[in-house]
Design a protein around this motif. Structure first.
Motif, short mmCIF file in Angstrom:
data_model
loop_
_atom_site.label_atom_id
_atom_site.label_comp_id
_atom_site.label_asym_id
_atom_site.label_seq_id
_atom_site.Cartn_x
_atom_site.Cartn_y
_atom_site.Cartn_z
N PHE A 23 -13.01 -25.05 2.14
CA PHE A 23 -13.46 -23.90 2.92
C PHE A 23 -12.75 -22.63 2.47
O PHE A 23 -13.37 -21.57 2.29
N SER A 24 -11.42 -22.73 2.26
CA SER A 24 -10.64 -21.56 1.86
C SER A 24 -11.06 -21.07 0.48
O SER A 24 -11.21 -19.87 0.25
N LEU A 25 -11.23 -22.00 -0.46
CA LEU A 25 -11.64 -21.61 -1.81
C LEU A 25 -13.03 -21.00 -1.81
O LEU A 25 -13.29 -20.02 -2.52
N HIS A 26 -13.93 -21.56 -1.01
CA HIS A 26 -15.28 -21.00 -0.93
C HIS A 26 -15.23 -19.57 -0.41
O HIS A 26 -15.90 -18.66 -0.94
N ALA A 27 -14.44 -19.34 0.63
CA ALA A 27 -14.31 -17.99 1.19
C ALA A 27 -13.68 -17.03 0.18
O ALA A 27 -14.10 -15.88 0.04
N MET A 28 -12.68 -17.52 -0.56
CA MET A 28 -11.98 -16.66 -1.51
C MET A 28 -12.91 -16.15 -2.60
O MET A 28 -12.82 -15.02 -3.05
N TYR A 29 -13.84 -17.01 -3.04
CA TYR A 29 -14.70 -16.65 -4.16
C TYR A 29 -16.06 -16.07 -3.74
O TYR A 29 -16.80 -15.57 -4.58
N THR A 30 -16.41 -16.15 -2.47
CA THR A 30 -17.74 -15.68 -2.05
C THR A 30 -17.70 -14.62 -0.96
O THR A 30 -18.65 -13.84 -0.83
N ASP A 31 -16.64 -14.56 -0.17
CA ASP A 31 -16.57 -13.61 0.94
C ASP A 31 -15.94 -12.31 0.45
O ASP A 31 -14.79 -12.30 0.00
N PRO A 32 -16.67 -11.17 0.53
CA PRO A 32 -16.12 -9.89 0.07
C PRO A 32 -14.82 -9.51 0.77
O PRO A 32 -14.02 -8.76 0.22
N ALA A 33 -14.62 -10.01 1.99
CA ALA A 33 -13.40 -9.66 2.73
C ALA A 33 -12.15 -10.16 2.02
O ALA A 33 -11.06 -9.63 2.23
N PHE A 34 -12.29 -11.19 1.18
CA PHE A 34 -11.14 -11.76 0.49
C PHE A 34 -11.05 -11.28 -0.96
O PHE A 34 -10.19 -11.74 -1.71
N ALA A 35 -11.93 -10.37 -1.35
CA ALA A 35 -11.96 -9.92 -2.74
C ALA A 35 -10.72 -9.09 -3.07
O ALA A 35 -10.18 -8.38 -2.22
N ARG A 36 -10.31 -9.15 -4.31
CA ARG A 36 -9.18 -8.35 -4.76
C ARG A 36 -9.62 -6.91 -4.99
O ARG A 36 -10.81 -6.60 -5.02
N ASP A 37 -8.64 -6.01 -5.19
CA ASP A 37 -8.96 -4.63 -5.51
C ASP A 37 -9.84 -4.60 -6.75
O ASP A 37 -9.57 -5.30 -7.73
N ASP A 38 -10.88 -3.77 -6.71
CA ASP A 38 -11.81 -3.72 -7.84
C ASP A 38 -11.35 -2.67 -8.85
O ASP A 38 -11.99 -1.62 -9.04
N ASP A 39 -10.23 -2.97 -9.51
CA ASP A 39 -9.67 -2.02 -10.47
C ASP A 39 -10.63 -1.78 -11.63
O ASP A 39 -10.74 -0.66 -12.15
N ARG A 40 -11.32 -2.83 -12.06
CA ARG A 40 -12.27 -2.69 -13.17
C ARG A 40 -13.35 -1.67 -12.84
O ARG A 40 -13.75 -0.87 -13.68
N ARG A 41 -13.85 -1.70 -11.59
CA ARG A 41 -14.90 -0.77 -11.17
C ARG A 41 -14.39 0.67 -11.18
O ARG A 41 -15.13 1.59 -11.56
N ALA A 42 -13.15 0.89 -10.77
CA ALA A 42 -12.60 2.24 -10.75
C ALA A 42 -12.61 2.84 -12.16
O ALA A 42 -12.98 4.00 -12.35
N VAL A 43 -12.23 2.04 -13.14
CA VAL A 43 -12.24 2.52 -14.52
C VAL A 43 -13.68 2.70 -15.02
O VAL A 43 -13.99 3.66 -15.73
N ALA A 44 -14.57 1.79 -14.64
CA ALA A 44 -15.96 1.87 -15.08
C ALA A 44 -16.62 3.16 -14.60
O ALA A 44 -17.42 3.76 -15.32
N ILE A 45 -16.30 3.59 -13.38
CA ILE A 45 -16.87 4.84 -12.85
C ILE A 45 -16.49 6.01 -13.73
O ILE A 45 -17.32 6.86 -14.09
N ILE A 46 -15.22 6.07 -14.11
CA ILE A 46 -14.77 7.17 -14.96
C ILE A 46 -15.41 7.07 -16.33
O ILE A 46 -15.84 8.07 -16.91
N ARG A 47 -15.50 5.86 -16.87
CA ARG A 47 -16.10 5.67 -18.20
C ARG A 47 -17.56 6.15 -18.21
O ARG A 47 -18.03 6.70 -19.20
N GLU A 48 -18.27 5.94 -17.10
CA GLU A 48 -19.67 6.34 -17.03
C GLU A 48 -19.85 7.86 -16.94
O GLU A 48 -20.86 8.39 -17.41
N ARG A 49 -18.87 8.55 -16.37
CA ARG A 49 -19.09 9.95 -16.02
C ARG A 49 -18.13 10.94 -16.68
O ARG A 49 -18.33 12.16 -16.55
N ALA A 50 -17.10 10.46 -17.33
CA ALA A 50 -16.11 11.38 -17.89
C ALA A 50 -16.70 12.18 -19.04
O ALA A 50 -17.52 11.69 -19.82
#
Length: 207
Positions: A23-50
């Motif tokens: 149950f815990s592993l399923h929640a960790m990988y599927t529930d957004p509430a348990f997701a880690r910081d989306d550092d990759r997305r932060a960089v992707a935003i700048i890459r798209e618009r810089a």
């Protein structure tokens, strides 16, 4: 009898542990509430618009994570450099880093701790033009600030006694592959807004 009972209890305990783990592993990988910081997305935003020549302001020693994804794509500075921050030194560093840059991004991670007075955010808002503010998973804030380009058409139009269009760029240059175009308006507050305002731009004709 005791051995049999111990085995049954052991099986029940094992099933309970396995079930909880699944149950815990399923929640960790599927529930957004348990997701880690989306550092990759932060960089992707700048890459798209810089734009060429852009720089990035980071906070709270976020540089190692940012550099992992950015791979040195842009020059960066960590501000404030000290905790507690020194306002004058921070503003001086920001002025030096921003000088001559057409665009400065800010990625705020733990600014509530590193910059509780909002020195970085306030300086950027007062000295550059805020284009966008994007919230990213994990409490990250990605902010886009532009310097005013040369050759803009002056305006001076005041709306509601609180906001003035200082200049605009109506070249309607395409911004995306689907044919959409944009008009840049450079606003300056001339009063204290007492309400939220909605802004609409209309293309009347070719002039």
């Amino acid at each position: 009898e005791d051995t049999r009972r111990a085995r049954v209890l052991g099986v029940v305990a094992l099933v309970s542990v396995v079930g909880t783990s699944v149950f815990s592993l399923h929640a960790m990988y599927t529930d957004p509430a348990f997701a880690r910081d989306d550092d990759r997305r932060a960089v992707a935003i700048i890459r798209e618009r810089a734009v060429p020549g852009a720089g990035v302001v980071l906070d709270a020693n976020f540089a190692p994570v940012f550099d992992y994804y950015a791979r040195g794509a842009w020059p960066t500075t960590n501000e404030p450099r000290e905790v507690p921050p020194r306002p004058e030194a921070t503003m001086r560093d920001l002025a030096g880093f921003s000088a001559g840059r057409p665009q400065v991004w800010a990625v705020l991670w733990h600014d509530y701790y590193a910059d509780p007075q909002g020195i970085v955010w306030r300086w950027l808002k007062h000295n550059l033009y805020a284009r966008d503010y994007i919230n990213v998973k994990g409490g990250l804030k990605v902010l886009d600030f532009d310097a005013m380009p040369a050759g803009l058409a002056p305006s001076g139009g005041v709306f509601g006694g609180v906001a003035m269009v200082e200049a605009y760029d109506a070249t309607l240059r395409p911004r995306s592959s689907d044919g959409r175009a944009g008009v840049d308006l450079y606003w300056r507050a001339v009063g204290h807004p007492s309400a939220d305002y909605s802004i609409a731009a209309h293309l009347i004709d070719s002039a």
